[in-house]
Scaffold this motif. Structure first.
Motif, PDB file in Angstrom:
ATOM      1  N   ARG A  16      35.146  -4.716  61.736  1.00 29.83           N
ATOM      2  CA  ARG A  16      36.563  -4.926  61.393  1.00 29.83           C
ATOM      3  C   ARG A  16      37.465  -4.231  62.420  1.00 29.83           C
ATOM      4  O   ARG A  16      38.483  -4.768  62.843  1.00 29.83           O
ATOM      5  N   GLN A  17      37.069  -3.037  62.844  1.00 32.16           N
ATOM      6  CA  GLN A  17      37.843  -2.313  63.844  1.00 32.16           C
ATOM      7  C   GLN A  17      37.796  -3.033  65.189  1.00 32.16           C
ATOM      8  O   GLN A  17      38.800  -3.121  65.904  1.00 32.16           O
ATOM      9  N   SER A  20      40.192  -5.997  65.167  1.00 28.67           N
ATOM     10  CA  SER A  20      41.586  -5.561  65.299  1.00 28.67           C
ATOM     11  C   SER A  20      41.914  -5.181  66.743  1.00 28.67           C
ATOM     12  O   SER A  20      42.914  -5.625  67.311  1.00 28.67           O
ATOM     13  N   GLU A  21      41.074  -4.350  67.346  1.00 27.48           N
ATOM     14  CA  GLU A  21      41.322  -3.908  68.717  1.00 27.48           C
ATOM     15  C   GLU A  21      41.292  -5.093  69.696  1.00 27.48           C
ATOM     16  O   GLU A  21      42.096  -5.154  70.633  1.00 27.48           O
ATOM     17  N   ARG A  24      44.501  -7.259  69.294  1.00 30.00           N
ATOM     18  CA  ARG A  24      45.668  -6.550  69.826  1.00 30.00           C
ATOM     19  C   ARG A  24      45.651  -6.549  71.357  1.00 30.00           C
ATOM     20  O   ARG A  24      46.677  -6.759  72.011  1.00 30.00           O
ATOM     21  N   LEU A 179      45.091 -11.460  63.667  1.00 30.36           N
ATOM     22  CA  LEU A 179      45.247 -10.005  63.588  1.00 30.36           C
ATOM     23  C   LEU A 179      45.720  -9.592  62.199  1.00 30.36           C
ATOM     24  O   LEU A 179      45.229  -8.619  61.624  1.00 30.36           O
ATOM     25  N   THR A 180      46.673 -10.349  61.651  1.00 31.98           N
ATOM     26  CA  THR A 180      47.151 -10.045  60.302  1.00 31.98           C
ATOM     27  C   THR A 180      46.027 -10.170  59.282  1.00 31.98           C
ATOM     28  O   THR A 180      45.912  -9.343  58.367  1.00 31.98           O
ATOM     29  N   VAL A 182      42.721  -9.713  59.689  1.00 38.32           N
ATOM     30  CA  VAL A 182      41.720  -8.653  59.750  1.00 38.32           C
ATOM     31  C   VAL A 182      42.308  -7.284  59.408  1.00 38.32           C
ATOM     32  O   VAL A 182      41.571  -6.375  59.001  1.00 38.32           O
ATOM     33  N   GLU A 183      43.620  -7.119  59.558  1.00 37.11           N
ATOM     34  CA  GLU A 183      44.217  -5.817  59.275  1.00 37.11           C
ATOM     35  C   GLU A 183      44.787  -5.706  57.865  1.00 37.11           C
ATOM     36  O   GLU A 183      44.904  -4.600  57.333  1.00 37.11           O
ATOM     37  N   GLU A 184      45.138  -6.849  57.263  1.00 39.52           N
ATOM     38  CA  GLU A 184      45.816  -6.771  55.975  1.00 39.52           C
ATOM     39  C   GLU A 184      45.071  -7.449  54.833  1.00 39.52           C
ATOM     40  O   GLU A 184      45.334  -7.146  53.672  1.00 39.52           O
ATOM     41  N   THR A 186      41.590  -8.633  52.632  1.00 39.47           N
ATOM     42  CA  THR A 186      40.233  -8.210  52.296  1.00 39.47           C
ATOM     43  C   THR A 186      39.293  -9.380  52.518  1.00 39.47           C
ATOM     44  O   THR A 186      39.473 -10.441  51.905  1.00 39.47           O
TER      45      THR A 186
END
Length: 334
Positions: A16-17, A20-21, A24, A179-180, A182-184, A186
């Motif tokens: 998941r990290q 996100s990276e 971005r 991005l939204t 994976v970051e926001e 579940t």
């Protein structure tokens, strides 16, 4: 059958990290016009080629380490670290994973059955990409995400100087929404059972394989046919064969709606060896033959196209093609 490597909670969090990276980083590159983007030519669509696969939806590949060697019917290219590839829908392709300055690793986004699937892949012993962890998301923007990649692929084959800005805008929208997610959001693991989750993933990723079976799934998941069947039915609420047929029919309906493929081609791409058997299964599920289903879709589209394009509050209709003075009279006397 494409395999899936089991993972634990720590690996899931790490993936998941990574998502996100990665998103971005590539958003920043797109904004500064530093992103390298590969889009193969969309020719020989939905054709069968030995060792190659194609999908009804586009795929997005982001190379994080090493490189991927892509082979398509009319071209070959290498996706290197930091580069992005859109694989257009219907384009047959094969992938070879290679280490370079860093070990092979890529992030892949796939779309099927109203679900966004994002996974990280590493190099297998055979030199193929092997999924290490996969996350599923549902979003109201599913069809938009698919269409952004479709449009970018279509524009790529035109005047690139003219379409470069449009493609950039489409990719910014695509990756921003991912991005939204994976970051926001579940991710859905679908079931509490890791084995059944993996079984569902294997089914969804191998639907076009006519040899897909309970026996093959059980062998991949290292359990008996009976045990897998019972656990799947208890967890999901339907038998494995029913689940496979339902997803295959959903893919076939999508192909009838969005492509000009023949019924025979759609049957093969959906995992049915015999087009006559496919037609029988389709009729049982929809009460129509595949040809009737497609004809009905065309009639509905024509009926909608013939409706007024604008209806004013006064009740007057605006029709494209009328002369301005006729439109004015319609508005005054409506």
């Amino acid at each position: 059958m494409q395999t899936f490597t089991p993972t634990g909670p720590e690996r899931v969090a790490a993936s998941r990290q990574l998502f996100s990276e990665t998103f971005r980083k590539h958003l920043a590159r797109l904004e500064t016009d530093q992103q390298s983007l590969h889009i193969p030519n969309a020719r020989e669509l939905y054709m069968t080629h030995p060792g190659m696969a194609y999908h009804f939806k586009p795929e997005l590949f982001i190379q994080c380490g090493g490189q991927t060697e892509f082979c398509c019917p009319e071209e070959e290219f290498v996706l290197r670290e930091g580069e992005i590839c859109i694989m257009p829908r219907g384009v047959p392709h094969a992938e070879v994973a290679e280490h370079a300055e860093r070990s092979f690793e890529n992030v892949v986004v796939c779309y099927y059955n109203e679900t966004v699937a994002i996974h990280v892949a590493h190099r297998s012993m055979e030199g193929r990409p092997e999924v290490a962890d996969i996350h599923f998301f549902t979003t109201e923007y599913y069809h938009d995400l698919v269409e952004y990649l479709n449009r970018a692929s279509h524009l790529h084959n035109r005047n690139r100087k003219v379409t470069r800005t449009a493609i950039k805008g489409l990719m910014l929208a695509e990756i921003s929404i991912l991005l939204t997610l994976v970051e926001e959001e579940t991710p859905q693991r679908f079931t509490e059972s890791e084995r059944i989750f993996r079984c569902q993933w294997l089914i969804r990723n191998n639907l076009a394989d006519p040899s897909l079976s309970v026996g093959g799934l059980a062998k991949e998941l290292r359990c008996s046919n009976g045990h897998l069947s019972a656990q799947f039915h208890a967890t999901v609420g339907e038998r494995i064969v029913e689940y496979i047929n339902r997803l295959r029919l959903r893919n076939a309906i999508e192909a009838l709606r969005t492509t000009n493929l023949s019924v025979k081609e759609i049957a093969a791409a959906s995992g049915y060896r015999d087009p006559n058997y496919f037609a029988r299964v389709f009729r049982q599920a929809t009460q129509r033959s595949p040809i009737q289903y497609r004809d009905d879709l065309k009639r509905v589209a024509c009926a909608i196209d013939g409706q007024p394009k604008v209806v004013y509050a006064e009740g007057a209709e605006y029709h494209f093609g009328l002369q301005p003075e006729v439109q004015a009279r319609a508005h005054v006397h409506g």
